[in-house]
Design an enzyme around this catalytic site. Structure first.
Site, PDB file in Angstrom:
ATOM      1  N   TYR A 238       0.945  -1.000  -0.081  1.00  0.00           N
ATOM      2  CA  TYR A 238       0.050  -0.003  -0.037  1.00  0.00           C
ATOM      3  C   TYR A 238       0.714   1.233  -0.221  1.00  0.00           C
ATOM      4  CZ  TYR A 238      -4.297  -2.760   0.276  1.00  0.00           C
ATOM      5  OH  TYR A 238      -5.087  -3.472  -0.393  1.00  0.00           O
ATOM      6  N   HIS A 393      -6.025  -3.982   6.420  1.00  0.00           N
ATOM      7  CA  HIS A 393      -5.635  -4.950   5.677  1.00  0.00           C
ATOM      8  C   HIS A 393      -4.339  -5.630   6.446  1.00  0.00           C
ATOM      9  CE1 HIS A 393      -7.453  -3.696   2.088  1.00  0.00           C
ATOM     10  NE2 HIS A 393      -7.159  -2.302   2.262  1.00  0.00           N
TER      11      HIS A 393
END
Lengths: 710, 710
Positions: A238, A393
């Site tokens: 990310y 996540h």
């Protein structure tokens, strides 16, 4: 506050007319920028040669989805190609495309919502819609000055401004959310403001909707998203995604709001975070799949190309950065990349061992990276997660490790359970097996206590705790890091110490792993490893399940594992497997333990799991030390039918003793015995004296650890 | 018969002094020969810089084994390097090495015998010992003229001549055996004779021990080993191994026994067999793993390098051969390779569709290869085995196919169950699972009748029968081949027809497969496929075995397969899987059938099997037609997160009817229906008229087949 210059042929969103001239001169010379421009042209030219198509809506990976994505890439590429070539057809293409979008945008319905991310009109989730606006704005900003006022009014009034309104009014909360999606949103709105000459948009983007630079906006985002060492809590997958809008908007602000001095902001946080991202990558350029992540994302991603060029242009370039750029194989087509024109010197250094602290003030643990190059220049890397849980996540793998050796990930991450953009796999979204398996502790190189996931798979609980650094030694022939996790399983204190030993006997550095668990009561401890390849030798021999494989459990990921073979361990374990071209041997001290060989694939009604191999070294104890060593050796080249070194130098690992002071073990090589002594004292300092009496023998050392021959 | 010239500086084993001058001139120019010499030097120079080591005995893959192998490579390389550079140190290195071998050779015991190949003194099997002699002779022949008589007498009397005696007296039977090992033996003895100037050895090698050129010797070998189309019965993996001594000895004979006119021998059999070997390779250069074979052996093998150079020098060079040489990436460092100096033209043609007939007179079936390139130049290849069983290394897979599409083998061969030269895997020898699984019918893309291997896994029975060609159409947009096997399962007649259709709707050619079985009594028919990757869609849905996987049977390879999922089929099947970057969809007509998904790995106590995925489409019938089509589509690039075309154009396959005249089926694409009509008449000719009445509809066509739209 100074208003941005209005857009004119002298100033485009990402560069000035002067910079453009430099870029024009560079792309006709041989070199990386010219090559990358040629690649860009080759990729997009066929599409720019035909009129733009504007489809309706579709799932991720559908033709409609792909076409909207392609369109924003084409609009941006056409903008650059227009400025570099002066060819009117590029401006015309953008005009037609944006006009067609403006014709239909407001009449399109919102997608049905299928996941937590709100739906857009073009895409199934807002995130993609913000990406669309960002790229479309960049392209538009390159050609806007060639359009007449009516055309501008149509495109801006029916497409760009409504999009901004969507992001900042309807989804105002997400706009101010300190998160990678928020970063995309503010960069998109800010770049749109720059492209169309609307300072209000730039203000909102920089300062947040409240204008306080604290609760939202670009400055708040880059202040709060990263730890003091630049680490991004969700992990490199990310991080590389967030770094793209960050760098693009920063570069535009440097040009259009120079008074912000964005590249100096917060002690040069942009430099720090670019370097932190690059420091996480494996030697082959792939990012370790920490938290939800693809196993193939790498430094060749567009965001990392941009980040490397920005670093070179704004913070300077050294041999390691040049080597990284070379490994990327292409550069960003932008004046910043001119700073990457040099060739990396032979044997340019690799990224060093690094500890990236986590949390706003760097006190919530860290991600530790040890690296060592062998004589042939091959780099080994071990990574331990002793930092924070990665939010929504996050995987439940505190104290988990991954191990890269001789060109391959040997102790592996499974990555996410998702086929991104594969329409026929649940529209490319996260699959149920992501929670059920991929994020569970047992899917990682970790110890599972009583068959249960860390923190009971409770994200809030996991976000509230973190690993604790014990010590970190990132240089020399004996590198090591040690950390604790005391709050992840009630009543069980965990300490993991991993060492990277460069030994003259071995072709590659030896990995040593000590995972110590301390509790007042008995628990089942499963030391889990994920590997790939074919087992070639085992002592004691494995007893295979030859007629049926059964799922190992009901919950916490075990329902997805078959037991394929077992071995009862009384006096240690030595096991070799062949992964591609290399052999790997694992030696472990083990008594009263059982080895289980596993395969993922149970409980998988929709064929969503990959079938991957693992080991579980299982024992029952209150306090226990798992001590292992891993050697990469030999070579198997099937095509040329050459093979050597199938047998390891590593013979055994023996635990001599361990207590609250320290752990002492022996590693037996073919002609050598190593004695390792390692501190378990929470208060250890480089000068702390340690002493253990084990049987009649006294083991004494100063500091974190000692490694002695004999 | 003319005696060979005695060795002198004017004539070396593999080239004359005149050819040497040409080679010397070429290697200093830029080009493939110079590059390959540099690679050779880089690989061997470190070893030639230190004195030779002569170890004792060891298993395949052991240090001793590897060193003996390295030594013969070094002796040969040093010979070439001596002639090319004139540096005395290379001759000295050979002298020391061969002297050390001569010192110990006769005092070494024979290895203990572990397999059918008799043991040597240096190696665990004679085959390697003959390879040693061949290479040592080549190297020795380059420097012999620089040694004094005493040194020659020592090396020849204590090493080379005793080796020849071993091969021609103790193992005389193997020397005269018409087989790839025999080819190595005769080439080794012949090249030794040329190197040391012993015409008797050359005579034995050329004419056989009986001197009749029929029961043994090089001429008998190359007369009898290959079919009229040049195919070698054991398949490409052994063919590429046999071609190396063949070409080396042929080139030496051309020089030293020019009156043999070896390159014209038997209607240029050497040319034919080189071309046949090259025509079997997949588009990526790997050889299909027919019979016992590694999955990674390729045209980059040394024997194929030599063969390509010999072909270019002795039979001429065209664009396809140049493209092959370019794909090889290097050339043989020999004057013959000077014929490969040109660069292949852009878009040089691929090897065409080919039928390689089998048997001494070409009447024992064939291996059929259909190839077609798509618009992007990617080549699809389907291979059907309708020839002979491959002797002791043969797999029981008559009518088996493999399918290569878009850069990957899609319908796959498992290859052998063996880790060649991996010492810790049973000394690198064939594993028990080779017979138990890899050679069984169910491990191939074949139909298994009543769960039993073809010919009851009886090699003698299998060698006695063969497939029968029906027809072969190797050109155009509708390519096809059809064949029968009537003697492989008692009472069951089998006909398989595969078609390669180039269709404007599809990015890659469509594979159509019709497997027809005719019997008087009911049987269980399992249509087996081996694939790799992740299932992304299935109609009807699969029902997975979620808690346990059980072995599918007890014998004939089924004991090694787990059933992982099932589906009951009433109205056909459509199933898509993702293999690497591509999607593949299989559509099959199926009613009253069951689909079983399988994984290899059951019954595997020593972790000898790879875990590979398969399908079994099972039905019970007397006469049955399995009709399938396979489409490769879309793209998934995980690193860049791009995906398109996850859903196929192929919708369904329907069987309209089939009888002794023909088979008629429909293939449904998204916007199109194709009707295929195919002859089942054994007497079919291009002009044969066919007619089938199915319901009210009359289907008529001329010749082998017809493909109509609508």
């Amino acid at each position: 506050m100074k208003q941005p210059d209005s857009i004119s042929p002298a100033l485009f969103p990402l560069y000035s007319a002067v910079q453009l001239e430099a870029l024009r001169a560079a792309v006709i010379e041989p070199g990386p920028v010219g090559q990358s421009l040629a690649a860009l042209r080759q990729r997009f030219e066929p599409w720019l040669a035909v009129p733009p198509e504007v489809p309706g809506q579709g799932e991720a990976g559908s033709d409609a989805h792909n076409r909207h994505q392609l369109n924003y890439q084409l609009i941006e590429a056409a903008g650059s190609l227009y400025l570099l070539s002066g060819e009117q057809r590029y401006a015309d293409w953008i005009e037609t495309a944006l006009t067609r979008y403006a014709n239909v945008y407001l009449s399109m319905d919102f997608h049905p919502q299928r996941n937590t991310n709100p739906p857009g009109r073009l895409f199934h989730q807002m995130l993609n819609e913000t990406m669309w606006l960002l790229y479309a704005s960049l392209g538009y900003g390159c050609v806007r000055h060639t359009f007449d006022a009516a055309r501008r009014a149509h495109i801006e009034g029916w497409l760009l401004r409504p999009m901004v309104e969507l992001f900042t009014v309807r989804y105002a909360h997400d706009f101010d959310h300190i998160h990678n999606h928020g970063l995309w949103a503010v960069a998109a709105v800010g770049l749109c403001g720059i492209a169309i000459g609307e300072p209000r948009f730039v203000d909102m983007a920089v300062d947040g909707l409240a204008g306080d630079r604290r609760t939202g906006g670009f400055l708040a985002q880059i202040s709060q998203l990263f730890s003091p060492d630049g680490y991004y809590i969700e992990g490199p997958y990310y991080h590389r995604f967030a770094i793209r809008p960050l760098c693009l908007f920063a570069e535009a602000l440097q040009l259009h709001r120079p008074e912000l001095e964005i590249y100096q902001f917060k002690d040069r946080v942009i430099r720090t975070t670019i370097r932190a991202l690059l420091a996480t990558a494996y030697p082959d350029g792939r990012f370790p799949a920490l938290n939800d992540a693809s196993r193939s994302m790498s430094i060749r991603d567009e965001g990392v190309l941009i980040a490397v060029a920005i670093h070179a242009a704004r913070y300077g370039c050294d041999a390691t950065l040049l080597a990284t750029a070379q490994q990327q194989g292409q550069v960003w087509v932008h004046p910043a990349a001119l700073a990457l024109a040099d060739t990396a010197p032979e044997g340019a250094g690799h990224w060093p061992s690094t500890e990236l602290r986590e949390g706003p003030d760097g006190t919530r643990g860290a991600q530790g990276f040890l690296r060592s190059a062998n004589a042939a220049g091959e780099i080994s890397q071990v990574l331990m997660n002793y930092g924070q849980h990665g939010m929504g996540h996050g995987h439940f793998d505190t104290l988990g490790i991954t191990w890269y050796s001789a060109g391959d990930e040997v102790l592996r991450e499974y990555g996410f359970a998702r086929w991104l953009n594969v329409e026929s796999k649940f529209g490319g979204r996260y699959l149920p097996e992501n929670k059920r398996y991929a994020r569970q502790t047992v899917a990682h190189n970790c110890v599972v206590v009583d068959g249960a996931c860390q923190n009971g798979f409770d994200v809030a609980r996991a976000d509230a705790v973190h690993g604790r650094r014990h010590f970190f030694v990132g240089e020399g022939d004996v590198q090591a890091m040690s950390a604790r996790a005391d709050e992840h399983h009630p009543g069980v204190h965990m300490q993991r110490s991993v060492l990277l030993l460069t030994l003259p006997e071995l072709a590659h550095p030896l990995l040593v792993d000590l995972y110590r668990l301390v509790s007042d009561s008995q628990h089942q401890y499963d030391y889990a490893l994920q590997y790939s390849g074919q087992i070639t030798a085992s002592t004691p021999p494995l007893v295979a399940e030859t007629r049926q494989w059964q799922a190992l459990g009901e919950t916490d990921g075990y329902q997805h594992l078959f037991a394929t073979a077992r071995a009862s361990l009384g006096d240690g374990l030595r096991l070799t497997w062949l992964q591609g071209r290399r052999f790997n041997t694992w030696a472990a001290a083990a008594s009263e333990a059982e080895l289980l060989c596993t395969l993922s694939g149970a409980g998988d009604p929709d064929s969503n799991l990959r079938r991957e191999s693992g080991f579980l070294l299982r024992t029952r104890a209150a306090t226990h030390l798992f001590a292992s060593a891993f050697e990469t050796h030999g070579l198997f080249d099937e095509e040329s039918e050459r093979c050597h070194g199938a047998r390891p130098c590593l013979q055994a690992v023996r635990v001599l003793g361990h207590d609250e002071t320290g752990s002492v073990l022996q590693i037996l090589l073919t002609d050598q015995v190593l004695t390792l002594m390692l501190s378990n004292r929470p208060d250890v300092r480089p000068e702390t004296e340690h002493e253990l009496l084990i049987g009649d023998t006294r083991y004494a050392w100063s500091g974190y650890l000692a490694c002695r021959r004999g």
